[in-house]
Design an enzyme around this catalytic site. Structure first.
Site, PDB file in Angstrom:
ATOM      1  N   HIS A 217       0.149  -0.848  -0.287  1.00 24.36           N
ATOM      2  CA  HIS A 217      -0.415  -0.307   0.106  1.00 24.36           C
ATOM      3  C   HIS A 217       0.639   1.022   0.105  1.00 24.36           C
ATOM      4  O   HIS A 217       0.495   2.553   0.084  1.00 24.36           O
ATOM      5  CB  HIS A 217      -0.949  -0.143   1.289  1.00 24.36           C
ATOM      6  CG  HIS A 217      -1.631  -0.860   1.653  1.00 24.36           C
ATOM      7  ND1 HIS A 217      -0.705  -2.857   1.923  1.00 24.36           N
ATOM      8  CD2 HIS A 217      -2.673  -1.618   1.176  1.00 24.36           C
ATOM      9  CE1 HIS A 217      -1.966  -3.244   1.919  1.00 24.36           C
ATOM     10  NE2 HIS A 217      -3.231  -3.263   1.313  1.00 24.36           N
ATOM     11  N   HIS A 406      -6.922   7.479   5.376  1.00 27.49           N
ATOM     12  CA  HIS A 406      -7.692   7.457   6.800  1.00 27.49           C
ATOM     13  C   HIS A 406      -8.467   8.334   6.037  1.00 27.49           C
ATOM     14  O   HIS A 406     -10.232   7.939   7.086  1.00 27.49           O
ATOM     15  CB  HIS A 406      -6.575   7.971   7.990  1.00 27.49           C
ATOM     16  CG  HIS A 406      -7.720   8.210   8.767  1.00 27.49           C
ATOM     17  ND1 HIS A 406      -8.335   7.050   9.419  1.00 27.49           N
ATOM     18  CD2 HIS A 406      -8.354   9.455   9.019  1.00 27.49           C
ATOM     19  CE1 HIS A 406      -8.863   7.272  10.340  1.00 27.49           C
ATOM     20  NE2 HIS A 406      -9.155   8.846  10.380  1.00 27.49           N
ATOM     21  N   ILE A 408     -10.557   8.643   3.222  1.00 35.43           N
ATOM     22  CA  ILE A 408     -11.954   7.759   2.395  1.00 35.43           C
ATOM     23  C   ILE A 408     -11.966   6.984   3.331  1.00 35.43           C
ATOM     24  O   ILE A 408     -13.989   6.728   3.399  1.00 35.43           O
ATOM     25  CB  ILE A 408     -11.180   7.167   1.320  1.00 35.43           C
ATOM     26  CG1 ILE A 408      -9.991   6.808   1.139  1.00 35.43           C
ATOM     27  CG2 ILE A 408     -11.428   8.062  -0.253  1.00 35.43           C
ATOM     28  CD1 ILE A 408      -9.534   6.084  -0.065  1.00 35.43           C
ATOM     29  N   THR A 449      -9.212  -0.485  10.675  1.00 33.10           N
ATOM     30  CA  THR A 449      -8.487  -0.449  11.577  1.00 33.10           C
ATOM     31  C   THR A 449     -10.572   1.673  12.264  1.00 33.10           C
ATOM     32  O   THR A 449     -10.592   0.763  13.416  1.00 33.10           O
ATOM     33  CB  THR A 449      -7.274   0.567  11.727  1.00 33.10           C
ATOM     34  OG1 THR A 449      -6.030  -0.167  11.024  1.00 33.10           O
ATOM     35  CG2 THR A 449      -6.831   0.496  13.598  1.00 33.10           C
ATOM     36  N   SER A 450      -9.915   2.178  11.694  1.00 28.97           N
ATOM     37  CA  SER A 450     -10.800   2.609  12.458  1.00 28.97           C
ATOM     38  C   SER A 450     -12.904   2.667  11.778  1.00 28.97           C
ATOM     39  O   SER A 450     -13.068   3.107  13.077  1.00 28.97           O
ATOM     40  CB  SER A 450     -10.984   4.561  11.075  1.00 28.97           C
ATOM     41  OG  SER A 450     -10.749   4.006  10.271  1.00 28.97           O
ATOM     42  N   GLY A 491      -5.628  -2.509  22.968  1.00 25.71           N
ATOM     43  CA  GLY A 491      -3.903  -2.917  22.765  1.00 25.71           C
ATOM     44  C   GLY A 491      -3.007  -1.180  22.746  1.00 25.71           C
ATOM     45  O   GLY A 491      -2.253  -1.174  23.254  1.00 25.71           O
ATOM     46  N   ASP A 560      -0.787  12.386  13.910  1.00 22.72           N
ATOM     47  CA  ASP A 560      -1.589  10.677  13.906  1.00 22.72           C
ATOM     48  C   ASP A 560      -3.191  10.490  13.472  1.00 22.72           C
ATOM     49  O   ASP A 560      -3.630  11.769  13.720  1.00 22.72           O
ATOM     50  CB  ASP A 560      -1.235   9.973  15.177  1.00 22.72           C
ATOM     51  CG  ASP A 560      -2.590   9.048  14.577  1.00 22.72           C
ATOM     52  OD1 ASP A 560      -2.450   8.051  14.051  1.00 22.72           O
ATOM     53  OD2 ASP A 560      -3.743   8.868  15.793  1.00 22.72           O
ATOM     54  N   ALA A 561      -3.125  10.093  12.430  1.00 23.65           N
ATOM     55  CA  ALA A 561      -4.590  10.745  11.367  1.00 23.65           C
ATOM     56  C   ALA A 561      -5.610  10.120  12.317  1.00 23.65           C
ATOM     57  O   ALA A 561      -7.061  11.318  12.502  1.00 23.65           O
ATOM     58  CB  ALA A 561      -4.385   9.498   9.549  1.00 23.65           C
TER      59      ALA A 561
HETATM   60  N1  LIG Z   1      -4.637  -0.440  18.733  1.00 26.76           N
HETATM   61  C1  LIG Z   1      -5.429   0.953  18.047  1.00 26.76           C
HETATM   62  N2  LIG Z   1      -5.883   1.551  19.211  1.00 26.76           N
HETATM   63  C2  LIG Z   1      -6.750   2.853  19.054  1.00 26.76           C
HETATM   64  N3  LIG Z   1      -6.214   3.294  17.450  1.00 26.76           N
HETATM   65  C3  LIG Z   1      -5.344   2.420  16.517  1.00 26.76           C
HETATM   66  C4  LIG Z   1      -4.969   2.111  16.999  1.00 26.76           C
HETATM   67  N4  LIG Z   1      -4.167   1.579  16.137  1.00 26.76           N
HETATM   68  C5  LIG Z   1      -4.396   1.954  15.002  1.00 26.76           C
HETATM   69  N5  LIG Z   1      -5.193   3.235  15.526  1.00 26.76           N
HETATM   70  C6  LIG Z   1      -5.892   4.167  14.839  1.00 26.76           C
HETATM   71  O1  LIG Z   1      -6.442   4.376  13.511  1.00 26.76           O
HETATM   72  C7  LIG Z   1      -5.979   4.889  12.482  1.00 26.76           C
HETATM   73  C8  LIG Z   1      -5.818   4.570  11.134  1.00 26.76           C
HETATM   74  O2  LIG Z   1      -7.011   4.266  10.353  1.00 26.76           O
HETATM   75  P1  LIG Z   1      -6.817   3.585   9.399  1.00 26.76           P
HETATM   76  O3  LIG Z   1      -7.161   4.439   8.262  1.00 26.76           O
HETATM   77  O4  LIG Z   1      -8.616   3.190   8.639  1.00 26.76           O
HETATM   78  O5  LIG Z   1      -6.332   2.616   8.907  1.00 26.76           O
HETATM   79  P2  LIG Z   1      -6.083   1.372   8.633  1.00 26.76           P
HETATM   80  O6  LIG Z   1      -5.538   1.870   7.014  1.00 26.76           O
HETATM   81  O7  LIG Z   1      -4.507   0.314   8.932  1.00 26.76           O
HETATM   82  O8  LIG Z   1      -7.530   0.539   8.455  1.00 26.76           O
HETATM   83  C9  LIG Z   1      -4.336   5.905  13.226  1.00 26.76           C
HETATM   84  O9  LIG Z   1      -4.705   6.442  13.051  1.00 26.76           O
HETATM   85  C10 LIG Z   1      -4.470   5.003  14.741  1.00 26.76           C
HETATM   86  O10 LIG Z   1      -5.582   7.194  14.899  1.00 26.76           O
HETATM   87  O1  LIG Z   2      -5.070  -3.362   3.415  1.00 30.05           O
HETATM   88  C1  LIG Z   2      -5.607  -4.017   3.810  1.00 30.05           C
HETATM   89  C2  LIG Z   2      -5.774  -3.753   5.288  1.00 30.05           C
HETATM   90  O2  LIG Z   2      -5.234  -3.087   6.420  1.00 30.05           O
HETATM   91  P1  LIG Z   2      -5.933  -2.197   6.542  1.00 30.05           P
HETATM   92  O3  LIG Z   2      -5.116  -2.153   8.036  1.00 30.05           O
HETATM   93  O4  LIG Z   2      -7.679  -1.947   7.081  1.00 30.05           O
HETATM   94  O5  LIG Z   2      -5.823  -0.933   5.701  1.00 30.05           O
HETATM   95  C3  LIG Z   2      -5.536  -4.369   2.568  1.00 30.05           C
HETATM   96  O6  LIG Z   2      -5.741  -4.384   1.674  1.00 30.05           O
HETATM   97  C4  LIG Z   2      -4.734  -5.459   2.943  1.00 30.05           C
HETATM   98  O7  LIG Z   2      -5.547  -6.679   3.783  1.00 30.05           O
END
Ligand SMILES: Nc1ncnc2c1ncn2[C@@H]1O[C@H](COP(=O)(O)OP(=O)(O)O)[C@@H](O)[C@H]1O
Ligand SMILES: O=C(COP(=O)(O)O)[C@@H](O)CO
Length: 583
Positions: A217, A406, A408, A449-450, A491, A560-561
């Protein structure tokens, strides 16, 4: 450049529709992704894979006999939601337990783990093996933190062949863990990729230069060099991978290995073959016996120009367990090997019925709680608006050391939550029902994650507010405390450079303000200021969680985003509360 698309936000869904239409002999669509459309042996282990879309053939393209039983297919570069993983696994389940296996990314871990918990609680025994083959993404001592890239295929294939051989869930897990331990990959890239509708590439590499160890990515790599010759690249790949042999293998001489040369999206097959010619020579010179190599696109990254080499160490003995599983037949849309024999088409299963309708079975609510639900719906609308206004900036911040999605992801989630809230309000939902179901809509649509974090947060606030009582300041503060506890359960602690750094001071200040007797609107506004200050201060921190962690130093100077978006959101809700007061 991705040129062919309709509405960019519909790209992943439309892609899956077309993919299934073209490959109905092997896959059928279910809620959250695809499963095999052919009959699998009852009582065997279902191997369920998944991840973000944009990596074809990962992940839907390798569902079929001899390979995965199902794939949860998230949005572009965002993990599928827990709901998606759950419904794909439930549809794929054959009664012998489920193995969830996927690349090690923060969003995938959060969402697949939540799905695993739910499947286990429903009596479907479920285990997990995460793929960690990318040796550039963390040192050997932290192998468990490494990302999964093209080595996904060897782990998925070994696990699936073990399942086809009738192995128990414990045994399939053992094989998958062994395959992961024996798989090492190393990648490079020459250009970034551009997601559909994006004006700019997600990341760039200077013309004529090569990002060494860069992630799929665009996660920052470990070095940047001039683009080498094809032979030069082969030498870099082989020397790097031979310098980290798996435990128990002291020399490559006499070892048997599957070799995968993977193109990331816009490197031509012809170029890959030129590189592979030298890869094979070098491995043979080192005494490696190459077993059924693959050269082509196995895990891609949209139109990114780049390649990776994977070595899957099978051992010295011809016909070892891993070698048999690597050589076993498979028939999937994108990966075929040998003959799987005659297969029968399966009857469609009633998976979609698993998801209750948004506005069905609304629990009764008091007028007080409906009034609180109306404020919550207004807040969710305001969240969607503030995210829309900042979507580009949030993506830019996230791209500094992360994957740039983050903005989108938050946009997909907040829009889904806001429209769910409108529908739920119209059918008389109380605060709990509205917040819980809108939170589920956020988590499900956003993935990543978000999505998981905000889903948990809204659910926790709804749980505290209930469907009966008015939303007092104390109840709101208790709800925010519940949301904080839920998120801390993932965590991270204060100082890890995550959303937690803004959330904890916010929750503390809100509680203190209410305890000091201030009205909710005032206490919220003060707490929002504390969150804004804390979010800005994350610029000075080094990340310890999530995608940004492996290349921590790149993020110094940028907040941090997730903390930044949290601060924007609570500030905008402060405005909503003021407007409500003046009504
Ligand atoms: N364990 C965690 N607990 C709380 N917030 C987290 C954790 N891990 C990541 N984050 C938050 O998630 C944000 C990223 O979200 P997102 O863009 O959806 O992530 P990803 O692209 O990894 O799916 C980070 O900027 C951070 O603030
Ligand atoms: O980006 C992927 C998943 O990771 P995120 O941490 O949710 O961004 C994916 O393309 C690989 O599974």
């Amino acid at each position: 450049m991705t040129r062919l698309f309709n509405e960019p936000s519909a790209f992943a869904d439309e892609m899956i529709d077309g993919f299934v239409a073209a490959n109905s002999a092997q896959v059928r669509r279910v809620s959250g992704g695809v499963v095999r459309s052919t009959v699998s042996t009852p009582g065997t282990v279902a191997v369920v894979i998944g991840g973000g879309s944009g990596h074809y053939p990962a992940f839907g393209g390798i569902v079929g006999q001899g390979l995965a039983h199902g794939a949860a297919m998230g949005n572009l570069f965002a993990s599928p939601s827990a709901q998606q993983v759950h419904s794909v696994a439930a549809a794929a389940n054959l009664g012998g337990g489920v193995l969830l296996t996927y690349g090690n990314y923060a969003g995938d871990v959060l969402n697949f783990t939540a799905a695993q918990d739910r499947l286990n609680s429903e009596g479907i025994e479920t285990r997990t093996v995460v793929v960690t083959d990318d040796i550039a993404s963390a040192p050997l001592a932290e192998k468990h933190k490494r990302r999964g890239i093209a080595g996904d295929l060897t782990v998925f294939k070994a696990a699936a062949a073990a399942s086809e051989a009738g192995y128990s869930l414990d045994e399939v897990v053992r094989v998958a863990e062994l395959a992961n331990e024996r798989t090492r990959s190393f990648g490079v890239a020459f250009t970034g990729c551009t997601l559909p509708g994006a004006a700019e590439p997600l990341f760039t590499i200077p013309e004529g230069r090569m990002g060494v160890g860069i992630g799929i990515h665009g996660e920052p790599g470990i070095d940047e060099t001039d683009v080498p010759t094809a032979d030069g690249l082969a030498e870099l790949f082989v020397s790097t991978l031979l310098s980290e042999l798996p435990e128990g293998i002291s020399s490559p001489d006499g070892q048997r290995a599957a070799v995968l040369l993977n193109g990331l999206g816009s490197v031509k097959y012809e170029e890959l073959f030129v590189v592979y010619r030298r890869v094979a020579q070098l491995l043979e010179e080192a005494g490696v016996v190459i077993v059924e190599p693959e050269v082509g696109e196995l895990v891609t990254s949209f139109d990114m120009a780049g390649a990776s080499l994977t070595l899957f160490w099978l051992g010295t003995e011809e016909g070892s367990e891993l070698e048999r599983f690597w050589r076993a037949p498979a028939d999937t849309p994108a990966y075929r090997k040998g003959s799987v024999g005659a297969v029968e088409q399966a009857a469609p299963a009633p998976t979609e019925a698993l998801d209750a309708g948004l506005t069905e079975n609304i629990p009764p609510a008091t007028d007080d709680s409906r009034a609180a639900a109306a404020v919550a719906a207004a807040a969710l609308q305001a969240i969607a608006e503030v995210i829309d206004e900042n979507v580009g900036e949030l993506g830019r911040i996230d791209a500094v050391a992360g994957d740039g999605d983050h903005g989108i992801g938050m946009q997909r989630g907040s829009r889904a939550a806001s429209s769910a809230a409108v529908e739920l309000l119209a059918v008389g939902s109380g605060a709990r029902t509205l917040l819980q179901r809108s939170g589920d809509a956020w988590a499900d649509r956003a993935g990543g994650t978000s999505g998981a974090l905000w889903g948990v947060a809204l659910r926790a606030i709804g749980d505290t507010l209930g469907d009966s009582d008015a939303a007092s300041g104390a109840a709101v503060a208790a709800g925010v405390r519940g949301a904080t506890t839920g998120i801390l359960g993932f965590g991270a602690v204060v100082g890890d450079k995550t959303m937690v750094d803004a959330l904890v001071p916010f929750a503390d200040a809100l509680e203190a303000g209410i305890a000091a007797g201030r009205p909710l609107t005032q206490a919220w506004a003060d707490a929002a200021d504390a969150a804004t200050t804390a979010a800005a201060a994350t610029a000075q921190l080094l990340p310890k969680m999530g995608r940004a962690r492996p290349h921590a130093e790149k993020s110094l100077g940028t907040p941090d985003a997730g903390a930044h978006s949290f601060a924007l959101i609570v500030q905008r809700i402060a405005t909503v509360l003021k407007e409500q007061d003046s009504k």
